[in-house]
Design an enzyme around this catalytic site. Structure first.
Site, mmCIF file in Angstrom:
data_model
loop_
_atom_site.group_PDB
_atom_site.id
_atom_site.type_symbol
_atom_site.label_atom_id
_atom_site.label_comp_id
_atom_site.label_asym_id
_atom_site.label_seq_id
_atom_site.Cartn_x
_atom_site.Cartn_y
_atom_site.Cartn_z
ATOM 1 N N ASP A 29 0.859 -1.171 0.000
ATOM 2 C CA ASP A 29 0.000 0.000 0.000
ATOM 3 C C ASP A 29 0.905 1.232 0.000
ATOM 4 O OD1 ASP A 29 -2.415 1.632 0.548
ATOM 5 O OD2 ASP A 29 -1.475 1.868 2.506
ATOM 6 N N ALA A 30 0.371 2.370 -0.416
ATOM 7 C CA ALA A 30 1.197 3.585 -0.492
ATOM 8 C C ALA A 30 1.066 4.478 0.738
ATOM 9 C CB ALA A 30 0.860 4.374 -1.758
ATOM 10 N N TYR A 31 -0.126 5.020 0.954
ATOM 11 C CA TYR A 31 -0.294 6.082 1.950
ATOM 12 C C TYR A 31 -0.446 5.517 3.357
ATOM 13 C CZ TYR A 31 -0.881 8.730 -2.305
ATOM 14 O OH TYR A 31 -0.669 9.285 -3.545
#
Length: 228
Positions: free
Chosen positions: A13-15
Site C-alpha cells: 500500500d502507499a499512503y
C-alpha cells in the site's frame, strides 16, 4: 516466527505504509500549531470515508479529487479554509516523505529477487509524483493504481488488477499495509499479508487474518523465504 514461503511479489500500500501522509501538514508552516494534528486526522479519515462511500454508491472520482474534497471538509471544519492553504497542502501531498524504513527494505527485497510493487488508491499522477520525489523509482517494478479499475480498495477488483498486472497468484503475493482494513481485506482475498501496524491499531473484526504483524517494514525481509 515462521517464514512465508513461495512468495514471488511484495506488494505495498502507499499512503501510511510507504508514504507518511502526516508529513504534508508537518511541512506546512501556515497551519496553526494547535490544529495540525486534527487536520491530519480528519483529512485522512474523510479521505478514506469518501473512497468507501463513492465505491458503494458507484460514483467513482479519482483519488486526487477525493483528497481535495476531504481537505475542503477538514479546512472548513477547523475554520481555517483559504484557497492559498488548500493549494499549499495539495501540493505538499504530491511530495509526501517516505518512512525511514522504506528505502532499505525495498533494496533488500530487490536484491533477494522479489518483484516489488505499489498497489494504491492513489491516482497515477499522484503516485508518480510521490515515488519520484522519494527517489524510489528504481526500487519498484510496478506502481499500480486503483484508477485502472475505477473502484477503490477494498473492492476485490483492485486486488484482481494487481495479480493480472504482476502475473502471479494471490498466494504468491506478500501484501503490506499499515491500514488494518486493507490488510484484513487482502488476507480475505487470498493474499499472504504482513500488517505493518505503525499506528498501534487494534485488530479488526473483519474477514481475514494477517499472517504477520510488525511495527516496521524493516522486519519484512526476514519473514520471507527468497524466491527460487
Amino acid at each position: 516466527m515462521s517464514q512465508l514461503a513461495g512468495i514471488r511479489a511484495c506488494v505495498f500500500d502507499a499512503y501510511g505504509t510507504i508514504f507518511d501522509f502526516a508529513s504534508a501538514a508537518a511541512r506546512c508552516a501556515e497551519i496553526p500549531e494547535d490544529k495540525r494534528a486534527a487536520l491530519t486526522s480528519v483529512w485522512r479519515d474523510k479521505q478514506l470515508q469518501y473512497t468507501w462511500l463513492r465505491t458503494l454508491q458507484g460514483r467513482y472520482a479519482d483519488f486526487w479529487q477525493v483528497t481535495g474534497e476531504a481537505l475542503d471538509f477538514t479546512l472548513d471544519s477547523l475554520g481555517i479554509a483559504t484557497p492559498a492553504l488548500r493549494d499549499r497542502l495539495m501540493d505538499l501531498y504530491l511530495t509526501l516523505s517516505a518512512f525511514p524504513d522504506v528505502p532499505d527494505t525495498l533494496r533488500r527485497l530487490k536484491e533477494a529477487g522479489f518483484v516489488t510493487a505499489i498497489l494504491s488508491n492513489g491516482s497515477p499522477a499522484m503516485l508518480d509524483a510521490a515515488v519520484g520525489s522519494a527517489g524510489l523509482r528504481h526500487m519498484l517494478d510496478a506502481v499500480l493504481s486503483a484508477d485502472a479499475v475505477q473502484v477503490f480498495k477494498t473492492h476485490p477488483r483492485v486486488y484482481d488488477y494487481a495479480l493480472e498486472q504482476l502475473g502471479v497468484r494471490a498466494d504468491q503475493v506478500s501484501f503490506q499495509s499499515s491500514n488494518a482494513w486493507d490488510a484484513y481485506a487482502a488476507s480475505a482475498y487470498g493474499m499472504r499479508v504482513v500488517w505493518c501496524n505503525r499506528y498501534s491499531q487494534r485488530r479488526e473484526r473483519l474477514p481475514g487474518a494477517p499472517n504477520h504483524e510488525v511495527k516496521s517494514l524493516a522486519e519484512l525481509p526476514a519473514l520471507l523465504t527468497s524466491p527460487a
